[in-house]
Scaffold this motif. Structure first.
Motif, PDB file in Angstrom:
ATOM      1  N   UNK A  22      25.531  10.613  36.976  1.00 62.57           N
ATOM      2  CA  UNK A  22      26.389  11.503  36.201  1.00 62.57           C
ATOM      3  C   UNK A  22      27.849  11.099  36.368  1.00 62.57           C
ATOM      4  N   UNK A  23      28.225  10.719  37.625  1.00 62.42           N
ATOM      5  CA  UNK A  23      29.573  10.244  37.852  1.00 62.42           C
ATOM      6  C   UNK A  23      29.852   8.983  37.073  1.00 62.42           C
ATOM      7  N   UNK A  24      28.844   8.127  36.952  1.00 63.78           N
ATOM      8  CA  UNK A  24      28.988   6.903  36.165  1.00 63.78           C
ATOM      9  C   UNK A  24      29.349   7.228  34.723  1.00 63.78           C
ATOM     10  N   UNK A  25      28.823   8.345  34.214  1.00 68.34           N
ATOM     11  CA  UNK A  25      29.134   8.697  32.826  1.00 68.34           C
ATOM     12  C   UNK A  25      30.472   9.429  32.723  1.00 68.34           C
ATOM     13  N   UNK A  26      30.782  10.297  33.719  1.00 69.83           N
ATOM     14  CA  UNK A  26      31.926  11.187  33.537  1.00 69.83           C
ATOM     15  C   UNK A  26      33.276  10.587  33.914  1.00 69.83           C
ATOM     16  N   UNK A  27      33.333   9.760  34.960  1.00 71.17           N
ATOM     17  CA  UNK A  27      34.635   9.361  35.504  1.00 71.17           C
ATOM     18  C   UNK A  27      35.339   8.368  34.589  1.00 71.17           C
ATOM     19  N   UNK A  28      36.682   8.309  34.662  1.00 65.66           N
ATOM     20  CA  UNK A  28      37.422   7.607  33.609  1.00 65.66           C
ATOM     21  C   UNK A  28      37.524   6.083  33.702  1.00 65.66           C
ATOM     22  N   UNK A  30      36.870   1.967  35.794  1.00 65.89           N
ATOM     23  CA  UNK A  30      35.877   1.200  36.536  1.00 65.89           C
ATOM     24  C   UNK A  30      35.889   1.540  38.019  1.00 65.89           C
ATOM     25  N   UNK A  31      37.089   1.680  38.605  1.00 64.12           N
ATOM     26  CA  UNK A  31      37.178   1.857  40.053  1.00 64.12           C
ATOM     27  C   UNK A  31      36.613   3.201  40.482  1.00 64.12           C
ATOM     28  N   UNK A  32      36.942   4.266  39.718  1.00 63.99           N
ATOM     29  CA  UNK A  32      36.385   5.572  40.056  1.00 63.99           C
ATOM     30  C   UNK A  32      34.871   5.586  39.896  1.00 63.99           C
ATOM     31  N   UNK A  33      34.404   4.945  38.820  1.00 60.89           N
ATOM     32  CA  UNK A  33      32.946   4.904  38.613  1.00 60.89           C
ATOM     33  C   UNK A  33      32.258   4.165  39.740  1.00 60.89           C
ATOM     34  N   UNK A  34      32.877   3.056  40.183  1.00 61.81           N
ATOM     35  CA  UNK A  34      32.282   2.309  41.290  1.00 61.81           C
ATOM     36  C   UNK A  34      32.187   3.187  42.531  1.00 61.81           C
ATOM     37  N   UNK A  36      31.953   6.550  42.855  1.00 62.34           N
ATOM     38  CA  UNK A  36      30.906   7.565  42.773  1.00 62.34           C
ATOM     39  C   UNK A  36      29.533   6.940  42.791  1.00 62.34           C
TER      40      UNK A  36
ATOM     41  N   UNK B  52      21.094   7.602  31.870  1.00 61.45           N
ATOM     42  CA  UNK B  52      22.547   7.747  31.967  1.00 61.45           C
ATOM     43  C   UNK B  52      23.208   6.385  32.205  1.00 61.45           C
ATOM     44  N   UNK B  56      25.929   4.006  29.897  1.00 63.94           N
ATOM     45  CA  UNK B  56      27.159   3.327  30.307  1.00 63.94           C
ATOM     46  C   UNK B  56      27.104   1.838  29.950  1.00 63.94           C
ATOM     47  N   UNK B  65      32.459  -2.784  33.611  1.00 63.06           N
ATOM     48  CA  UNK B  65      31.607  -1.593  33.578  1.00 63.06           C
ATOM     49  C   UNK B  65      30.142  -1.964  33.459  1.00 63.06           C
ATOM     50  N   UNK B  68      28.725  -3.538  36.689  1.00 69.22           N
ATOM     51  CA  UNK B  68      28.529  -2.511  37.701  1.00 69.22           C
ATOM     52  C   UNK B  68      27.306  -1.664  37.378  1.00 69.22           C
TER      53      UNK B  68
ATOM     54  N   UNK C  80      31.669  13.530  46.736  1.00 65.99           N
ATOM     55  CA  UNK C  80      31.633  12.920  45.402  1.00 65.99           C
ATOM     56  C   UNK C  80      30.818  13.773  44.446  1.00 65.99           C
ATOM     57  N   UNK C  84      32.124  15.312  40.933  1.00 66.31           N
ATOM     58  CA  UNK C  84      31.522  14.962  39.648  1.00 66.31           C
ATOM     59  C   UNK C  84      31.044  16.193  38.908  1.00 66.31           C
TER      60      UNK C  84
END
Lengths: 111, 122, 170
Positions: A22-28, A30-34, A36, B52, B56, B65, B68, C80, C84
């Protein structure tokens, strides 16, 4: 009894896997997604593997599950670090709400 | 706008999870094995997470992206293999999991080098 | 030579755990493969075999470092997950610089991996010569290098100094 404990571990792992994705989808960016996804999915998968170890007990499959925990826990942060450094050097922009970027400042100082 | 999107997403996600836990679309994959119901639901939830990640991969604005997301997908597949090995009591699913973890790690490192725009020799 | 012996023992242990059947055929193949691996890799992985002789280092690694790491990982994941699932998405990201007293490559690698797995932080780059780490922090609290070092690496650094550095041997 020990089967129940193993199933509880698998359930925790499922929750964290889902939260990470879910974090992969929501966060803005690349670094934040990595952040989470690496943390949550690593702990989730390790927890699922530990549950597998508890359910199967000490035999070939269980020991292999423990080894797999070690492999995943060692390799996943390294892969995240490599991707983060590569994308920063490759010029991926940070999110517009980013507070500070010492890394870019230092690299401009060197160049 | 963001609050509206969050509400909609939360409603859809909670509905799907409740549906999976309450009444899975196709019941047990492994009817004769122990923990069949639990394992079926766990597999559905993992597939939801993988969907999900696939979103991405499809959308991801940059190549980083996508790399990853593919790495994360590899770790999720390790989890799927572990869950299947609980249901079927076969130890070689864990072998697949170990091989997949190492392979996806090496692939991520190679892609990172490629993204960085350097040659492979340093 | 010592590093090859260490590598041979480690690979033999991994082989036995993977095959998990005690009979002489598995063991013979395992010994052959381990000799091959140790001869091919040489001192690529184990650079300082004399450090492996101090029991205090194992003690600190097993009973001080690993429980701390486990606790921090669980905290990081709850943190985290809360971020989220929160509708407001409370993040304030930034890349900060910290300085470490560790100099050995193994120590820096372990520090970087621990930082990646602990709450809200992720290592972006490591400069081994000056001991500088660049950290992506999901909720920046201070941009000053000293304060950031204390907040991020403060818990792990003393332990890792005891485990991996040569000078601090009791």
């Amino acid at each position: 009894m020990i089967d129940t404990v193993g199933l509880v571990f698998v359930g925790f792992g499922l929750f964290f896997d889902l939260a990470g994705c879910l974090g992969l989808v929501r966060l803005p960016d690349v670094y934040n997604r990595l952040q989470a996804s690496t943390k949550c999915v690593t702990l989730g998968t390790c927890s699922i593997l530990f549950g597998t170890f508890l359910i199967t007990g000490i035999n070939g499959a269980g020991i292999k599950a423990l080894l797999c925990i070690v492999f995943v826990a060692l390799t996943s942060p390294v892969a995240a670090h490599a991707i983060a450094r590569a994308s920063h050097r490759g010029g991926v922009k940070l999110w517009k709400g980013t507070v500070v970027d010492r890394y870019a400042e230092d690299q401009e100082g060197e160049a | 706008m963001r609050a509206l999107r969050w509400t909609l997403g939360a409603i859809v996600l909670i509905a799907v999870i409740v549906l999976i836990i309450h009444r899975p679309p196709a019941m047990p994959f492994f009817p004769d094995m122990p923990f069949a119901g639990f394992v079926t639901r766990a597999l559905y939830i993992l597939v939801l997470a993988a969907l999900l990640v696939l979103f991405r991969i499809r959308k991801g604005p940059t190549a980083a992206d996508r790399v990853m997301a593919i790495d994360i997908l590899g770790v999720l597949i390790v989890g799927i293999c572990a869950v299947v090995s609980i249901a079927t009591q076969r130890s070689w699913y864990i072998d697949i999991a170990i091989a997949w973890a190492l392979q996806s790690f090496i692939g991520a490192l190679a892609f990172a080098k490629y993204l960085e725009g350097r040659s492979f020799d340093d | 030579m010592k590093s090859r012996i260490v590598l041979f023992i480690v690979s033999l242990i991994v082989w036995s755990a993977l095959s998990w059947a005690v009979d002489w055929q598995h063991l013979v193949i395992g010994v052959l493969v381990s000799v091959l691996v140790a001869a091919a890799a040489g001192d690529l992985f184990v650079r300082r075999p004399h450090l492996l002789r101090h029991p205090a280092r194992y003690f600190y690694f097993l009973f001080a470092y690993l429980p701390l790491l486990l606790w921090e990982i669980v905290r990081a994941n709850l943190d985290v997950a809360m971020r989220v699932l929160n509708p407001a998405l409370p993040i304030r990201p930034g890349i900060v610089k910290i300085r470490s007293k560790l100099r050995s490559e193994t120590g820096l690698t372990f520090l970087a991996n621990s930082i990646t797995l602990t709450p809200g932080t992720m290592t972006v780059d490591v400069d081994a010569e000056s001991g500088t780490l660049y950290i992506h922090w999901i909720a920046v609290r201070s941009t000053d290098p000293e304060e950031a070092t204390k907040a991020i690496a403060g818990r792990f650094e003393p332990l890792l100094l005891k485990i991996f550095e040569e000078d601090v041997v009791e």
